[in-house]
Design a protein around this motif. Structure first.
Motif, short mmCIF file in Angstrom:
data_model
loop_
_atom_site.label_atom_id
_atom_site.label_comp_id
_atom_site.label_asym_id
_atom_site.label_seq_id
_atom_site.Cartn_x
_atom_site.Cartn_y
_atom_site.Cartn_z
N LEU A 1 -0.59 48.32 -75.76
CA LEU A 1 -0.73 47.32 -76.81
C LEU A 1 -1.49 46.08 -76.33
O LEU A 1 -2.48 45.66 -76.93
N MET A 2 -1.04 45.49 -75.22
CA MET A 2 -1.64 44.26 -74.75
C MET A 2 -2.97 44.50 -74.05
O MET A 2 -3.87 43.65 -74.08
N GLY A 3 -3.13 45.68 -73.40
CA GLY A 3 -4.43 46.01 -72.82
C GLY A 3 -5.50 46.10 -73.90
O GLY A 3 -6.62 45.60 -73.74
N THR A 4 -5.15 46.74 -75.02
CA THR A 4 -6.08 46.82 -76.15
C THR A 4 -6.40 45.43 -76.68
O THR A 4 -7.56 45.12 -77.00
N TYR A 5 -5.38 44.57 -76.77
CA TYR A 5 -5.56 43.21 -77.28
C TYR A 5 -6.56 42.44 -76.42
O TYR A 5 -7.49 41.81 -76.94
N VAL A 6 -6.36 42.49 -75.11
CA VAL A 6 -7.24 41.74 -74.20
C VAL A 6 -8.67 42.27 -74.26
O VAL A 6 -9.64 41.50 -74.29
N ILE A 7 -8.82 43.59 -74.29
CA ILE A 7 -10.17 44.18 -74.36
C ILE A 7 -10.86 43.79 -75.66
O ILE A 7 -12.03 43.38 -75.66
N ALA A 8 -10.14 43.88 -76.78
CA ALA A 8 -10.73 43.53 -78.07
C ALA A 8 -11.07 42.04 -78.15
O ALA A 8 -12.09 41.65 -78.73
N LEU A 9 -10.22 41.21 -77.54
CA LEU A 9 -10.51 39.77 -77.50
C LEU A 9 -11.79 39.51 -76.74
O LEU A 9 -12.64 38.70 -77.16
N GLY A 10 -11.96 40.19 -75.61
CA GLY A 10 -13.19 40.05 -74.84
C GLY A 10 -14.40 40.55 -75.60
O GLY A 10 -15.48 39.93 -75.55
N VAL A 11 -14.25 41.66 -76.30
CA VAL A 11 -15.37 42.19 -77.10
C VAL A 11 -15.76 41.20 -78.19
O VAL A 11 -16.94 40.93 -78.42
N GLY A 12 -14.76 40.61 -78.85
CA GLY A 12 -15.05 39.65 -79.91
C GLY A 12 -15.75 38.41 -79.40
O GLY A 12 -16.69 37.90 -80.01
N ARG A 13 -15.30 37.91 -78.23
CA ARG A 13 -15.86 36.68 -77.70
C ARG A 13 -17.23 36.86 -77.06
O ARG A 13 -18.14 36.05 -77.27
N PHE A 14 -17.39 37.93 -76.28
CA PHE A 14 -18.56 38.05 -75.42
C PHE A 14 -19.59 39.06 -75.92
O PHE A 14 -20.75 38.99 -75.52
N VAL A 15 -19.18 39.99 -76.77
CA VAL A 15 -20.14 40.94 -77.34
C VAL A 15 -20.61 40.46 -78.70
O VAL A 15 -21.82 40.37 -78.96
N PHE A 16 -19.65 40.11 -79.58
CA PHE A 16 -20.03 39.66 -80.92
C PHE A 16 -20.17 38.15 -81.03
O PHE A 16 -20.55 37.63 -82.08
N ARG A 17 -19.84 37.43 -79.96
CA ARG A 17 -20.02 35.97 -79.90
C ARG A 17 -19.22 35.24 -80.98
O ARG A 17 -19.66 34.23 -81.53
N HIS A 18 -18.04 35.74 -81.30
CA HIS A 18 -17.18 35.07 -82.26
C HIS A 18 -16.55 33.83 -81.63
O HIS A 18 -16.39 33.76 -80.40
N ASP A 19 -16.18 32.86 -82.46
CA ASP A 19 -15.38 31.75 -81.97
C ASP A 19 -13.98 32.28 -81.63
O ASP A 19 -13.62 33.40 -81.97
N LEU A 20 -13.19 31.46 -80.95
CA LEU A 20 -11.89 31.90 -80.46
C LEU A 20 -10.97 32.35 -81.59
O LEU A 20 -10.27 33.36 -81.47
N ARG A 21 -10.98 31.62 -82.69
CA ARG A 21 -10.13 31.95 -83.83
C ARG A 21 -10.47 33.33 -84.39
O ARG A 21 -9.58 34.16 -84.62
N THR A 22 -11.76 33.59 -84.59
CA THR A 22 -12.19 34.87 -85.14
C THR A 22 -11.95 36.01 -84.17
O THR A 22 -11.50 37.10 -84.55
N ALA A 23 -12.26 35.78 -82.88
CA ALA A 23 -12.05 36.81 -81.86
C ALA A 23 -10.57 37.16 -81.75
O ALA A 23 -10.22 38.33 -81.51
#
Length: 314
Positions: free
Chosen positions: A74-96
């Motif tokens: 659960l949390m491994g997926t969360y951290v990976i998806a957060l990183g993808v949102g921030r650094f791949v899609f360049r979302h702001d923290l709220r969106t990521a």
């Protein structure tokens, strides 16, 4: 086995369709979903998680390897998806953060539970209960904290006091009922406290509203929304429907979980995104369209992945 899958899918599709039709025929409006989201996030879901925790025998919560396996998935997926949102899609923290929640929060209680119970019997509920405790103790508080930090950063106040903002976010998470109610239920379980029957009946009455209301609200949200299948949604589907069960399998190997518990963990990881994630996105007015599209396609895809896993294991 087909009947098992249909028991998990058909009720979900039915209630979502009722919500969609209620807007189509003019009984409700698309914007009414926000009211139902408040009901789910502030009342129904917290009490549903509390009920599940308080009714769970503490002996069942002592399986450290199983709990660690679910936590990694659960949390491994969360951290990976957060990183993808921030650094791949360049979302702001709220969106990521919302993207991470959408990718990592499986619909264990209302999609996974019927399938796990049908395949494993009453023992199947253990994965749902432990998984919900993990999300209540780690995932949801972290989401609230990161969303709070994202709100402060979006205000453009220059260099905010990070410690002060973090402390305020932690305080807001602690007093949120979706955090403290499940933890309270777990404490009561470990202390062997049995609540009176009328109290449990009262809690159960509001707890039962969580699943149906969230699905109905999702139907309201879907009406008028243009179906999208963009890079964000495709990435979410890959992370949720395929990466998360793979992480569960890795956790089973690392922590020595074998047999039925290992199968339960992997099947839980393949469960589609929880509608509650869309409720969070709606309440924060962030990532709503992609969250809704992800849940819709993830649910359809989840039928296939769950069926294949069940066929493989059995």
């Amino acid at each position: 086995m087909l009947n098992t899958i249909l028991n998990g899918l058909l009720p979900v599709a039915f209630v979502i369709m009722l919500g969609w039709l209620s807007v189509r025929i003019g009984l409700l409006k698309h914007d009414d979903a926000s009211v139902l989201a408040t009901l789910v996030i502030r009342f129904a879901l917290p009490f549903a998680l509390f009920e599940g925790a308080v009714k769970t025998s503490p002996d069942k919560l002592h399986n450290a390897g199983f709990a660690l396996c679910l936590t990694l998935g659960l949390m491994g997926t969360y951290v990976i998806a957060l990183g993808v949102g921030r650094f791949v899609f360049r979302h702001d923290l709220r969106t990521a953060t919302m993207q991470a929640l959408v990718c990592a929060f499986p619909d264990m209680a209302y999609f996974g539970a019927p399938i796990l119970a049908a395949v494993f019997g009453p023992e199947g509920f253990l994965a749902v209960l432990v998984g919900n405790l993990v999300t209540s103790i780690f995932m949801l508080p972290l989401t609230i904290v990161l969303t709070g930090l994202g709100d402060k950063n979006a205000m453009g106040t220059g260099q905010p006091d990070v410690l002060r903002v973090f402390g305020q976010s932690i305080a807001r998470a602690v007093i949120n009922p979706i955090v403290w109610l499940p933890i309270s239920g777990m404490v009561l379980s470990f202390c062997h406290v049995t609540l009176p029957g009328p109290v449990l009946t009262s809690v159960d009455l509001i707890a039962k509203a969580a699943g149906g209301t969230s699905l109905f609200a999702l139907g309201l949200m879907l009406y008028g929304e243009r179906f999208v299948l963009n890079a964000n949604v495709l990435a979410n589907l890959g992370i949720k429907n395929f990466l998360q069960p793979a992480l569960m399998a890795l956790g089973a190997v690392l922590f020595g979980v074998v047999g039925a518990p290992a199968h339960q963990a992997v099947i839980t990881g393949a469960v589609p995104t929880a509608t509650a994630a869309a409720m969070f996105a709606l309440k924060s007015d962030t990532y709503t369209r992609d969250a809704t599209a992800t849940i819709l396609v993830s649910t359809i895809l989840g039928v296939v992945t769950e069926g294949l896993l069940i066929a493989y294991f059995f």
